[in-house]
Design an enzyme around this catalytic site. Structure first.
Site: not given
Length: 383
Positions: A183, A185, A206, A211, A238, A255, A310
């Site tokens: 992933c 971008a 991505d 993106r 993905g 990610d 995140c």
């Protein structure tokens, strides 16, 4: 009789997504993080701190000297040096307490301890990298200037949340590794992977075409053409990667899309807490699980996967990892070992604020004196 009926759709004030996000986090993270939540909350709502990822492909040699004059340091190379010095200190303390042996015997013992400290696997794992990322000290809120091009037009550094480099460091790419960024971008971690100089081949994927265009723009701005040609950029879903290219990569970075907690409390635009995106948000853990399982399936036996978000959310972090390990075992007969990353907490504690009792992986918490993150990362080895 002549009164007008209220139009509720237009007169009822809409709650902005940022406030919805904060309400959601207050309800959930106050239970999860308990006494830590107030300070993390303040960090999320204050200006984020950045790091400058040095572009080793740029010929702007002056940039490191410029940053060091501003009192910025390369947290990647600085951490092992500090850890090694601390280990040597500890070895000396132990040696001085030891009542056995004298003279030459003690000197030999001390030399052995120093060697062991210097060559510990944790230190080796973190120093096998060409990545340089400069950050300002704790409590220093100096901002970096915008990146500048060199004579060939390549920008001298890439500004990013320095904690987002930890998943790349955890992946520990070795020379000629075949690497997948599932992933990829907008491109910060892809660029960091290229900075290692170790990728034999890098596949950057991505699902979003728009993106992916942004990713290609980052590569054009930072990476010379001959290096870009070693990167294959794709826009596949993905989750289907195993059908495309299963079991072929030494290292895979997953990610995943997540609630992007800091963005969600700060920006209304493209906010996952918008009421029109409720279903999408609720389905995030399932999407994350599918992507991580796809990443495991894309890895060769003996290869490594690093999962990262995140977000502070247990549902998006540890729970996804646990379930993915279970599915790999029960549905695909693949054994996966969750690696211990606690040495990252010790190595980088001067730069980042870590949650001290993460069950699986490591979590960087936003904190006013070190306002990076949140970043969660966990390393898995396919056996």
């Amino acid at each position: 009789r002549h009164g007008h009926k209220k139009k509720w759709a237009t007169t009822t004030p809409r709650i902005p997504p940022t406030r919805l996000a904060l309400h959601h986090f207050d309800a959930n993270y106050s239970l999860q993080l308990k006494d830590l939540w107030p300070s993390v909350r303040i960090g999320l709502l204050c200006e984020q701190k950045y790091g400058a990822l040095i572009n080793s492909f740029s010929s702007a040699e002056h940039v490191i000297q410029e940053l060091e004059l501003l009192n910025a340091t390369d947290f990647v190379s600085e951490a092992p040096r500090k850890a090694q010095a601390a280990a040597v200190e500890e070895a000396e303390r132990r040696e001085s307490r030891s009542q056995e042996g004298c003279g030459e015997g003690r000197a030999v013992m001390q030399a052995e301890m120093v060697t062991q400290a210097a060559m510990s696997p944790q230190l080796r794992a973190s120093i096998c990298t060409n990545i340089k990322c400069y950050t300002f000290p704790r409590g220093d809120i100096t901002r970096f200037r915008p990146a500048r091009p060199d004579t060939l037009g390549l920008l001298d550094y890439y500004l990013l949340d320095a904690a987002s480099l930890l998943p790349v460091l955890a992946l520990n790419v070795q020379r000629d590794d075949c690497v997948l960024d599932l992933c990829a971008a907008p491109g910060g971690k892809t660029l960091a992977l290229l900075q290692t100089g170790a990728c034999g081949h890098l596949a950057a994927n991505d699902v979003s075409v728009s993106r992916t265009k942004r990713l290609c723009q980052v590569l054009r701005s930072y990476v010379p053409k001959e290096i870009r040609e070693t990167v294959s950029v794709t826009s596949h879903d993905g989750r289907d990667w195993q059908q495309l290219d299963g079991g072929t990569f030494n290292k895979v970075l997953v990610d995943v899309p997540c609630t992007t907690d800091r963005h969600s409390v700060m920006e209304n635009e493209n906010n996952i807490f918008h009421k029109m995106r409720t279903k999408e948000r609720q389905m995030l853990p399932m999407l994350q699980l599918q992507l991580l399982v796809a990443g495991i399936l894309a890895t060769k036996p003996g290869g490594d996967v690093v999962y990262s978000t995140c977000s502070l959310s247990l549902l998006q972090n540890e729970y996804v990892v646990e379930r993915a390990v279970e599915i790999a075992e029960t549905q695909f007969n693949i054994s996966v070992h969750v690696e211990d990353l606690s040495h990252f907490r010790r190595l980088f504690q001067d730069t980042f604020s870590f949650l001290s009792d993460c069950r699986l992986g490591e979590l960087v918490l936003p904190h006013l004196t070190a306002n990076f993150g949140p970043t969660y990362f966990c390393k898995l080895r396919r056996l």
